[in-house]
Write a protein that holds these residues in place. Structure first.
Motif: not given
Ligand SMILES: Cc1cc2nc3c(=O)[nH]c(=O)nc-3n(C[C@H](O)[C@H](O)[C@H](O)COP(=O)(O)O)c2cc1C
Length: 364
Positions: A47, A111, A114-115, A135, A137, A227-228, A283, A286-288, A311-312, A318, A322
């Protein structure tokens, strides 16, 4: 009687809020249990430093008196401490004077994953931040708070829900998760993984096959897919069942109406069958990325590199929390539908009467 949840709040706005309606009166909530779930959500090896900054204290604004629900809407608030750094950039109202702090420069490089792009186009935002803030999380903080409330209700009828990590970045041991996370961090890359949620103590009969929207498997899958970054959901043996014969795939019924196996994951016909409810969620990474992917500047049309912000590396630990909250929420909703009641004693009494009618649990 049904439970409903409405939430609002941007990632770096002043706060996240949730309204939970449909709880019975007289349910005791434990402040520490809610705080513990929020703390679990913040933890995890991959994280970002933001999780150290946020305390995620829950303020209850309505629906609770001296720790007992009133049977009226429960209003929860989780503040964003980080908002102090974004006060100008994320101000709900127009600001005067020189722009200071974070979020003051428009984001125009979406990105991938991402959304950002879809959200900016859909809503007509020139600043992608207007899409990504919601968008994000970060909103899962209030979902976890609402999930803690749902789990308190479920505990009254003996249902327990627990989430755990199965895999991170393809590794399935804790030391492997750490190694994979360290390597991805060093590479300025990100990872995904798989979590599992198991609910025990549910009686047969939660959910319904009456219509597809009533099926508990469909509702649980939607809750997890909501959930994202969750891109796959499996119930019981899920995809593996597709490669088995029927003689191997189904859980034979034994005296006492229990099963020796639980490949169905506790749900048949969209209805709980008395075995543990077992779900897994996948899952994506992560996109970032700190080493950003190719993108296009929405302001100029020129190629560029995607937005980089704190970003994580991975958030699978986590996600386990969730996902546990999401499953708890859906099961609590199904239990409210089945057992109803304005007061907790009505709800618990209806559950007990139902168990008596179906003679559950049965002795073999
Ligand atoms: C608990 C949690 C933490 C997240 N942390 C990040 C983050 O730090 N950076 C990031 O780019 N995405 C993070 N995400 C994922 C994005 O929120 C997610 O990919 C984005 O909203 C697009 O939605 P989708 O992946 O469902 O299409 C996280 C998701 C969850 C469930």
């Amino acid at each position: 009687m049904t439970l409903t949840l409405t939430t609002a709040g941007e990632s770096h706005g002043p706060a996240l809020v949730a309204i939970v309606s449909g709880l019975p009166a007289g349910l005791r909530l434990d402040r520490d249990a809610i705080a513990a779930d929020l703390r679990r959500r913040r933890q995890g090896y991959g994280r970002s430093p933001r999780q150290k900054l946020e305390e995620d204290e829950v303020a209850v604004l309505a629906g609770l008196r001296h720790g007992l629900t009133l049977g009226t809407p429960l209003a929860l608030l989780v503040g964003n401490r980080d908002h102090a750094n974004w006060e100008w950039g994320m101000s709900p109202w127009p600001m005067e004077g020189e722009a200071t702090g974070k979020g003051t420069t428009p984001v125009t490089l979406p990105r991938p994953g991402h959304a950002d792009l879809a959200g900016a186009l859909k809503f007509g935002h020139d600043d992608v931040r207007n899409a990504l803030e919601r968008a994000s999380a970060r909103q899962t903080a209030v979902h976890v708070a609402a999930g803690a409330v749902a789990k308190a209700l479920l505990a009254e009828i003996g249902i327990e829900v627990a989430g755990r990590v199965l895999e991170i970045g393809g590794a399935d041991t804790e030391s492997g998760w750490r190694k994979a996370t360290d390597a991805a961090r060093a590479d300025r890359d990100t990872l995904g993984g798989v979590v599992e949620v198991v609910a025990t103590g549910a009686p047969p009969g939660l959910g319904s096959y009456a219509d597809r929207a009533d099926r508990l498997d469909a509702r649980l899958a939607a809750a997890l897919m909501g959930i994202q970054a969750v891109k796959g959901v499996e119930i019981g043996d899920g995809f593996a069942l597709a490669r088995m014969h029927g003689s191997q795939a189904h859980d034979e019924i034994e005296p006492g109406l229990r099963r020796a196996t639980n490949r169905a994951g506790g749900i048949e016909g969209g209805v709980t069958n008395g075995e543990p409810v077992v779900l897994r969620a996948a899952m994506k990474p992560l996109p970032t990325l700190m080493r950003p992917l190719r993108s296009v500047d929405l302001a100029t049309g020129e190629p560029g590199e995607a937005l980089v912000e704190r970003s994580d590396v991975q958030a699978v630990e986590a996600l386990a929390v969730v996902a546990e909250a999401a499953v708890g929420w859906e099961l609590a909703q199904a239990a409210r539908e089945k057992f109803g009641g304005d007061a907790l004693v009505d709800f618990v009494g209806a559950h007990a009467a139902y168990l008596e009618r179906i003679a559950w649990p049965r002795t073999p």
